[in-house]
Design an enzyme around this catalytic site. Sequence first.
Site, PDB file in Angstrom:
ATOM      1  N   ARG A  76       1.034  -1.018   0.077  1.00  0.00           N
ATOM      2  CA  ARG A  76       0.322  -0.051   0.124  1.00  0.00           C
ATOM      3  C   ARG A  76       1.051   1.164   0.106  1.00  0.00           C
ATOM      4  O   ARG A  76       0.609   2.328  -0.769  1.00  0.00           O
ATOM      5  CB  ARG A  76      -1.536   0.087   1.464  1.00  0.00           C
ATOM      6  N   HIS A  80       1.034   4.443  -2.604  1.00  0.00           N
ATOM      7  CA  HIS A  80       0.584   5.225  -2.541  1.00  0.00           C
ATOM      8  C   HIS A  80       1.625   6.866  -3.151  1.00  0.00           C
ATOM      9  O   HIS A  80       1.309   7.995  -3.237  1.00  0.00           O
ATOM     10  CB  HIS A  80       0.672   5.884  -0.879  1.00  0.00           C
ATOM     11  N   ASN A 108      -2.928   8.999   4.518  1.00  0.00           N
ATOM     12  CA  ASN A 108      -2.097   8.182   4.542  1.00  0.00           C
ATOM     13  C   ASN A 108      -1.737   7.722   5.577  1.00  0.00           C
ATOM     14  O   ASN A 108      -0.591   7.219   6.667  1.00  0.00           O
ATOM     15  CB  ASN A 108      -0.933   8.926   4.462  1.00  0.00           C
ATOM     16  N   HIS A 205      -5.975  -5.572  -2.660  1.00  0.00           N
ATOM     17  CA  HIS A 205      -6.415  -5.675  -1.087  1.00  0.00           C
ATOM     18  C   HIS A 205      -6.617  -7.396  -0.838  1.00  0.00           C
ATOM     19  O   HIS A 205      -7.697  -7.474   0.088  1.00  0.00           O
ATOM     20  CB  HIS A 205      -8.013  -5.126  -1.523  1.00  0.00           C
TER      21      HIS A 205
END
Length: 334
Positions: A76, A80, A108, A205
């Site tokens: 992740r 990001h 975040n 995910h």
Amino acid sequence: MMLLQHYPVKPAQMAMSYMFALIFAMDIIVSGFRFGVDGLSMNYYIMNCPFAEGIIRNTVNRALQSDPTLAAGLVRMHFHDCFVEGCDGSVLIDSSKGNKAEKDSPANLSLRGYEIIDQAKEEIEQQCPGVVSCADILAMAARDAVFFAGGPVYDIPKGRKDGRRSKIEDTINLPPPTLNSSELMRMFGQRGFTAQEMVALSGAHTLGVARCSSFKHRLSNFDATNDVDPTLDTKFAKTLSKTCSAGDNAEQAFDSTRNSFDNDYFYALQRENGVLFSDQTLFASARTRGIVNGYAMNQAMFFLDFQQAMVKMSMLDVKEGSKGEVRDNCRLIN
């Protein structure tokens, strides 16, 4: 030296993963595929820091053996990073007195795994100071986390430089969990991704959890005609409501195998058990439902598409030469 632990990777998965990597490598050779970024290469550090990849892999393995949930955190964090100012390690920079950095954005605040990047950087600096960028360390750490969790093995080109900008306002470029399929395709499309690649990347995910604050809007006063999101299975809605009874920070796993990289996430979408609205919309929309069904039926196809999409993502807006630097400390601009 730490040996690569096979848990939770099954031998069959490992063999299949290596086969996918071989196919992908052959495809690169046959098609003459170029990375589109001058200076990046698979063997970028082979002469000036040959042990860098081993140090990163061992650091990731040690951390994930202690806490397997950090695999999701690293993947992740890489996403990001790349979707804001490109894959330049900007998400790693700490805020300062005169600057609020990306990592302090609400999107975040739940990121995890910074200490893994710090540890790898510290060990690499002892071997070859000023050579390996934090951006490359993060990209390789995410790759190694996918494999540790049972996903495909793949390689990425190296040679990214670290960015000198990290501002909280730039995180507006991150896709929020409220987007529908059309909005997701448009947002990913602006970065050069197809609908298929968007769904494949969403398959990350299969690892990790979501906090109640990101899905509670689906459980009450959803829209003018529905109290609860109509794309949500009734029984699963009760599960999510129970999770949220513990507060906004309560966590719900995306699928039943939260620490294993597999295609169970897509099975969950077929059962209308997607945790986020932006997850379930992939099955609810006719434009992406077939892709979800394909990945649910064929894990090998998901793995192959995922690894290719991850390589592509890892090269978003890469900085080279004077456009970037190699940070001494991943949390601070030189």
